[in-house]
Design a protein around this motif. Structure first.
Motif, PDB file in Angstrom:
ATOM      1  N   GLY A  52       0.817  -1.212   0.000  1.00  0.00           N
ATOM      2  CA  GLY A  52       0.000   0.000   0.000  1.00  0.00           C
ATOM      3  C   GLY A  52       0.845   1.252   0.000  1.00  0.00           C
ATOM      4  O   GLY A  52       0.540   2.230  -0.696  1.00  0.00           O
ATOM      5  N   ALA A  53       1.935   1.246   0.775  1.00  0.00           N
ATOM      6  CA  ALA A  53       2.846   2.388   0.783  1.00  0.00           C
ATOM      7  C   ALA A  53       3.504   2.563  -0.579  1.00  0.00           C
ATOM      8  O   ALA A  53       3.709   3.700  -1.051  1.00  0.00           O
ATOM      9  N   ALA A  54       3.840   1.454  -1.231  1.00  0.00           N
ATOM     10  CA  ALA A  54       4.428   1.529  -2.568  1.00  0.00           C
ATOM     11  C   ALA A  54       3.442   2.129  -3.563  1.00  0.00           C
ATOM     12  O   ALA A  54       3.822   2.910  -4.443  1.00  0.00           O
ATOM     13  N   MET A  55       2.163   1.774  -3.438  1.00  0.00           N
ATOM     14  CA  MET A  55       1.123   2.369  -4.282  1.00  0.00           C
ATOM     15  C   MET A  55       1.113   3.891  -4.149  1.00  0.00           C
ATOM     16  O   MET A  55       1.029   4.621  -5.142  1.00  0.00           O
ATOM     17  N   LEU A  56       1.187   4.363  -2.897  1.00  0.00           N
ATOM     18  CA  LEU A  56       1.138   5.805  -2.666  1.00  0.00           C
ATOM     19  C   LEU A  56       2.346   6.508  -3.269  1.00  0.00           C
ATOM     20  O   LEU A  56       2.221   7.601  -3.828  1.00  0.00           O
ATOM     21  N   LEU A  57       3.526   5.906  -3.142  1.00  0.00           N
ATOM     22  CA  LEU A  57       4.718   6.504  -3.730  1.00  0.00           C
ATOM     23  C   LEU A  57       4.579   6.599  -5.243  1.00  0.00           C
ATOM     24  O   LEU A  57       4.868   7.643  -5.847  1.00  0.00           O
ATOM     25  N   ILE A  58       4.123   5.528  -5.858  1.00  0.00           N
ATOM     26  CA  ILE A  58       3.976   5.509  -7.316  1.00  0.00           C
ATOM     27  C   ILE A  58       2.950   6.533  -7.773  1.00  0.00           C
ATOM     28  O   ILE A  58       3.201   7.319  -8.691  1.00  0.00           O
ATOM     29  N   SER A  66       8.774   5.941 -12.859  1.00  0.00           N
ATOM     30  CA  SER A  66       7.936   6.023 -11.655  1.00  0.00           C
ATOM     31  C   SER A  66       6.931   4.883 -11.575  1.00  0.00           C
ATOM     32  O   SER A  66       6.635   4.372 -10.490  1.00  0.00           O
ATOM     33  N   ALA A  67       6.359   4.483 -12.706  1.00  0.00           N
ATOM     34  CA  ALA A  67       5.332   3.430 -12.701  1.00  0.00           C
ATOM     35  C   ALA A  67       5.702   2.325 -13.680  1.00  0.00           C
ATOM     36  O   ALA A  67       4.860   1.851 -14.444  1.00  0.00           O
ATOM     37  N   SER A  68       6.952   1.898 -13.660  1.00  0.00           N
ATOM     38  CA  SER A  68       7.386   0.850 -14.584  1.00  0.00           C
ATOM     39  C   SER A  68       7.378  -0.500 -13.881  1.00  0.00           C
ATOM     40  O   SER A  68       6.321  -1.021 -13.535  1.00  0.00           O
ATOM     41  N   PHE A  69       8.550  -1.058 -13.619  1.00  0.00           N
ATOM     42  CA  PHE A  69       8.611  -2.388 -13.002  1.00  0.00           C
ATOM     43  C   PHE A  69       8.116  -2.373 -11.555  1.00  0.00           C
ATOM     44  O   PHE A  69       7.621  -3.377 -11.045  1.00  0.00           O
ATOM     45  N   GLY A  70       8.219  -1.227 -10.871  1.00  0.00           N
ATOM     46  CA  GLY A  70       7.731  -1.135  -9.492  1.00  0.00           C
ATOM     47  C   GLY A  70       6.240  -1.388  -9.394  1.00  0.00           C
ATOM     48  O   GLY A  70       5.766  -2.075  -8.477  1.00  0.00           O
ATOM     49  N   LEU A  71       5.474  -0.850 -10.354  1.00  0.00           N
ATOM     50  CA  LEU A  71       4.025  -1.043 -10.345  1.00  0.00           C
ATOM     51  C   LEU A  71       3.672  -2.503 -10.584  1.00  0.00           C
ATOM     52  O   LEU A  71       2.747  -3.036  -9.960  1.00  0.00           O
ATOM     53  N   MET A  72       4.401  -3.169 -11.467  1.00  0.00           N
ATOM     54  CA  MET A  72       4.134  -4.589 -11.715  1.00  0.00           C
ATOM     55  C   MET A  72       4.393  -5.419 -10.465  1.00  0.00           C
ATOM     56  O   MET A  72       3.633  -6.342 -10.149  1.00  0.00           O
ATOM     57  N   LEU A 113      20.544   6.019 -13.307  1.00  0.00           N
ATOM     58  CA  LEU A 113      20.618   5.426 -11.966  1.00  0.00           C
ATOM     59  C   LEU A 113      19.535   5.996 -11.067  1.00  0.00           C
ATOM     60  O   LEU A 113      18.904   5.266 -10.287  1.00  0.00           O
ATOM     61  N   LEU A 114      19.308   7.291 -11.171  1.00  0.00           N
ATOM     62  CA  LEU A 114      18.254   7.921 -10.380  1.00  0.00           C
ATOM     63  C   LEU A 114      16.886   7.336 -10.722  1.00  0.00           C
ATOM     64  O   LEU A 114      16.060   7.077  -9.830  1.00  0.00           O
ATOM     65  N   GLY A 115      16.635   7.121 -12.007  1.00  0.00           N
ATOM     66  CA  GLY A 115      15.365   6.537 -12.415  1.00  0.00           C
ATOM     67  C   GLY A 115      15.189   5.116 -11.906  1.00  0.00           C
ATOM     68  O   GLY A 115      14.110   4.739 -11.433  1.00  0.00           O
ATOM     69  N   ILE A 116      16.267   4.308 -11.994  1.00  0.00           N
ATOM     70  CA  ILE A 116      16.194   2.930 -11.508  1.00  0.00           C
ATOM     71  C   ILE A 116      15.942   2.904 -10.005  1.00  0.00           C
ATOM     72  O   ILE A 116      15.133   2.108  -9.501  1.00  0.00           O
ATOM     73  N   LEU A 117      16.616   3.786  -9.276  1.00  0.00           N
ATOM     74  CA  LEU A 117      16.396   3.863  -7.827  1.00  0.00           C
ATOM     75  C   LEU A 117      14.965   4.285  -7.513  1.00  0.00           C
ATOM     76  O   LEU A 117      14.388   3.847  -6.516  1.00  0.00           O
ATOM     77  N   MET A 118      14.397   5.126  -8.362  1.00  0.00           N
ATOM     78  CA  MET A 118      13.016   5.553  -8.185  1.00  0.00           C
ATOM     79  C   MET A 118      12.071   4.355  -8.265  1.00  0.00           C
ATOM     80  O   MET A 118      11.140   4.220  -7.463  1.00  0.00           O
ATOM     81  N   GLY A 119      12.334   3.473  -9.234  1.00  0.00           N
ATOM     82  CA  GLY A 119      11.510   2.275  -9.350  1.00  0.00           C
ATOM     83  C   GLY A 119      11.771   1.274  -8.242  1.00  0.00           C
ATOM     84  O   GLY A 119      10.845   0.628  -7.746  1.00  0.00           O
TER      85      GLY A 119
END
Length: 639
Positions: free
Chosen positions: A119-125, A457-463, A537-543
Motif C-alpha cells: 500500500g505504501a508503494a502504491m502511494l509513492l507511485i 515512476s510506474a514501470s517495473f515497481g508497479l508490476m 541510476l536515479l530513475g532505476i532507484l526511483m523504481g
C-alpha cells in the motif's frame, strides 16, 4: 425493554450472507456508510468516476500508435485476450477489496498486515505520477489558451522562435504538387512551436542544467492544481458530480472529431493503415507483451484509484456488472480514438505527400506536434484545435482526480480522528506540496525530468506491487475466503474463470511483463538526447524504492508481533481483528461482532488470530453461520 424485545421478535432479520442484492431492494446510499468518511451521493457517481479514470490520455495518444506498429487489426486479438486474462480479473479484484472493507490503499491491508508495504508503494507511485501528469495537463491548458485566436500560432513560420529549417505545409509543394528535394531536412512550425516556444528546450543543455522557470508554464501548472483542488475539495461528493461532465463530454468531442476526420480526403488511407491486419505479427512475443502493457496501464490497475473509488460504494453495489462496463467501454473507446486520430493523419499524409508512417507518432509528439499541425490544414482550425485540447483536458482531469483522491483517502483512513475533520485543508496542503515539487518540470529542461518520471515512476515497481497484491489476496489470505467475502457483497461467488485468473493466469502474465521489461531495458531518451548515467541510476532507484517498501513493511509488521520468527510471520499474515465490512449490520458469518466496541465476549477474528490456522478459521465461520440459522428458525417458531 419488553416492547423492544417484542419488536425484535415481530421483525426477524435475515443475515446478509443469505441475501442477494435483489432481495434487499433499493437501499438509501447514505445508510451503509459512516457519515464522517463520506460516500458517493448518486448511483452513477462511481461508474462515471471509474470510466473517467480509465479512459485517459493513453487511449488517444498511445493505443492507436501501438495498434498500427504491432499488426494493425491483428493487434486486437492479443489485446482482447490480455483484457480477459489480466485486465478484467485484476480490475474486479481491486474493486472487491475496496468495496468490502471501505478502506483506502493503506488501511485495506488489515487483510494481511504483513503486506502493508504494498500500500505504501502504491502511494509513492501514484504520488510521482500525479506530479508529472498534472504537468501534461498544464501543457494542454497552454495549447487550449493558444487556440483562442483567429490564427493558430503554430501555423506559420517567421516567428522569433522559428529557425531557417522551418517550412509551412502550404509551401511544401510547388505549383505542380512536386515535393522539394530537401523536405526531409525541414521542420514543421508546430514542432518548433512545441520545442522552442512552449518548452524552450534550447535554453537547457540537458537534465543536469534545467535552466530558468518558464513563467507561462508555471502559471498553467498552478491553474491545473487549482482546478484539481476545487474538484476534490469535498472528496467524492464534489468530484463525483464533476465527472458527470468530464467523463461524458470527451465522447461528444471524440464523436465530432471522428465525423470530421472520416469526411476528409485521404482519411480512408489513414484508417486502412491503422487497421489492416498483419497476422504474421502475432508470431512475435513483442506484440503480446505490448498488448498486455496497454491493458495494464490503460485500466489503471495497481495505482489505488479503483480501490479508493470502490471504498466509497454501498456494501452491495454491483461491481461485477460495473467491471465489464468499464473495461469493455475503455477498450471500445481506444479503438474509436484510433479512427479519429488516423483519419486525420491520413488526410495530413495526403496533403504533405508523405507516407502515413512518417507522420504517425505516439505520446506528446502526437498530441502537441502532429495533431496540432493537422488542425492547421482544416477550415476553422482554431475551433477544431480548441475542441481537441478541451477533450484532452477533460480526459486528463478525471485521472488526476483519482490520483489525488487515492493519496488523501489513504492517509486520512490511517489517521481518521485527526485528518478527516480537516480533509479539505489536508487536500490543499497535498496540492501545494505537489505543485512545488513539479516546478522543476516548468523549466527549460523540464521535459527531460518529465520523461524520466514517466519512464521509471510506474514501470517495473508497479508490476511488482500488483503481483504482490494478487498473491497476498489469493494465496495468503486465501481464495476461498476472498470468494466468500464477495458472496457476502454480491450474493454469488466468482466462478472458475476469475479463480483461475487470480491464482495462475494473471500473476503469470504480470511476471512475464516484469521479466520482459528487465530483459528489454533501454535507457531513456528524448529525441536525440541521451540521458547521462547518473540520471538513469536515479530513475532505476526511483523504481526500486517502491519495490523496497514491500519488504520494509514486512519487517515492521514482523517486529510488532511476539514469539519466534515463524510465529511472528504467521501472526502478521493473518487478518487484523477488525478486518471486514465497515458497518456492523454488514458483518455476518465469521465477521459477527468483531468491530471495536462490540458486546461479544469472543470476537471471531481474535479467536482466529489467537489459535491460528485456516482450518480453525473456516470451522469457526461454519459454526457461526449454523448458529445464525438456528437462531432465525427459533425466532420464527416463537413468532
Amino acid at each position: 425493554m419488553k416492547k423492544l424485545q417484542g419488536a425484535h421478535l415481530r421483525k426477524p432479520v435475515t443475515p446478509d450472507l443469505l441475501m442477494t442484492p435483489s432481495d434487499q431492494g433499493d437501499v438509501d446510499l447514505d445508510v451503509d456508510f459512516a457519515a464522517d468518511r463520506g460516500n458517493w451521493t448518486g448511483k452513477l457517481d462511481f461508474l462515471l468516476s471509474c470510466i473517467g479514470y480509465c479512459v485517459g490520455l493513453g487511449n488517444v495518444w498511445r493505443f492507436p500508435y501501438r495498434a498500427y506498429t504491432n499488426g494493425g487489426g491483428a493487434f486486437l486479438v492479443p489485446y482482447f485476450l490480455m483484457l480477459a486474462i489480466c485486465g478484467i480479473p485484476l480490475f474486479f479484484l481491486e474493486l472487491s477489496l475496496g468495496q468490502f472493507s471501505s478502506l483506502g490503499p493503506l488501511a485495506v491491508w488489515k487483510i494481511s498486515p504483513l503486506f502493508k508495504g504494498a500500500g505504501a508503494a502504491m502511494l509513492l507511485i501514484v504520488g510521482l505520477v500525479a506530479i508529472y501528469y498534472n504537468m501534461i495537463i498544464a501543457y494542454v491548458l497552454f495549447y487550449l489558451f493558444a487556440s483562442l485566436t483567429s490564427d493558430l500560432p503554430w501555423e506559420h513560420c517567421g516567428n522569433w522562435w522559428n529557425t531557417e529549417l522551418c517550412l509551412e505545409h502550404r509551401v511544401s509543394k510547388d505549383g505542380n504538387g512536386a515535393l522539394p528535394l530537401n523536405l526531409t531536412c525541414t521542420v514543421s512550425p508546430s514542432e518548433e512551436y512545441w520545442s522552442r516556444y512552449v518548452l524552450h528546450i534550447q535554453g537547457s543543455q540537458g537534465i543536469g542544467s534545467p535552466g530558468e522557470i518558464r513563467w507561462n508554464l508555471c502559471l498553467c501548472l498552478l491553474l491545473a492544481w487549482v482546478i484539481v483542488f476545487l474538484c476534490i475539495l469535498k472528496g467524492v461528493k464534489s468530484s463525483g458530480k464533476v465527472v458527470y461532465f468530464t467523463a461524458t463530454f470527451p465522447y461528444l468531442i471524440l464523436l465530432m472529431l471522428l465525423v470530421r476526420g472520416v469526411t476528409l480526403p485521404g482519411a480512408w488511407k489513414g484508417i486502412q493503415f491503422y487497421l489492416t491486419p498483419q497476422f504474421h505479427h502475432l508470431l512475435s512475443s513483442k506484440v503480446w507483451i505490448e498488448a498486455a502493457l496497454q491493458i495494464f496501464y490503460s485500466l489503471g490497475v495497481g495505482f489505488g484509484g479503483l480501490l479508493t473509488f470502490a471504498s466509497y460504494n454501498t456494501f452491495h453495489q454491483n461491481i461485477y456488472r460495473d467491471t465489464f462496463i468499464v473495461t469493455l467501454g475503455n477498450a471500445i473507446t481506444s479503438i474509436l480514438a484510433g479512427f479519429a486520430i488516423f483519419s486525420v493523419l491520413g488526410y495530413m499524409s495526403q496533403e504533405l505527400g508523405v507516407p502515413v508512417d512518417q507522420v504517425a507518432k505516439a505520446g506528446p509528439g502526437l498530441a502537441f506536434v502532429v495533431y496540432p499541425q493537422a488542425m492547421t490544414m482544416l477550415p476553422l482550425s482554431p475551433f477544431w484545435s480548441f475542441l481537441f485540447f478541451f477533450m484532452l483536458l477533460t480526459l486528463g482531469l478525471d485521472s488526476q482526480f483519482a490520483f489525488l483522491e487515492t493519496i488523501v483517502t489513504a492517509v486520512t483512513d490511517e489517521f481518521p480522528y485527526y485528518l478527516r475533520p480537516k480533509k479539505a485543508v489536508f487536500s490543499g496542503l497535498i496540492c501545494v506540496a505537489m505543485y512545488l515539487m513539479g516546478l522543476i518540470l516548468t523549466t527549460d529542461g523540464g521535459m527531460y525530468w518529465l520523461v524520466l518520471l514517466d519512464d521509471y515512476s510506474a514501470s517495473f515497481g508497479l508490476m511488482v506491487v500488483v503481483i504482490t497484491t494478487c498473491l497476498a489476496v489469493t494465496r495468503v489470505y486465501g481464495i476461498q475466503r476472498f470468494c466468500r467475502d464477495i458472496h457476502m457483497m454480491l450474493g454469488f461467488k466468482p466462478g472458475l474463470y476469475f479463480r483461475a485468473c487470480w491464482l495462475f493466469l494473471s500473476p503469470a502474465t504480470l511476471l512475464a511483463l516484469l521479466v520482459y521489461s528487465i530483459v528489454k531495458y533501454q535507457p531513456s531518451e528524448y529525441g536525440n538526447y541521451r540521458f547521462p548515467p547518473w540520471a538513469e541510476l536515479l530513475g532505476i532507484l526511483m523504481g526500486l524504492l517502491s519495490c523496497l517498501m514491500i519488504p520494509a513493511g514486512m519487517l515492521v509488521a514482523v517486529l510488532r508481533e511476539e514469539g519466534s520468527l515463524w510465529e511472528r510471520l504467521q501472526q502478521a499474515s493473518r487478518p487484523a481483528m477488525d478486518w471486514g465490512p465497515s458497518l456492523e449490520e454488514n458483518r455476518t458469518g465469521m465477521y459477527v461482532a468483531t468491530l471495536a466496541g462490540s458486546q461479544s465476549p469472543k470476537p471471531l477474528m481474535v479467536h482466529m488470530r489467537k489459535y491460528g490456522g485456516i482450518t480453525s478459521f473456516e470451522n469457526t465461520a461454519i459454526e457461526v453461520d449454523r448458529e445464525i440459522a438456528e437462531e432465525e428458525e427459533s425466532m420464527m417458531g416463537k413468532r
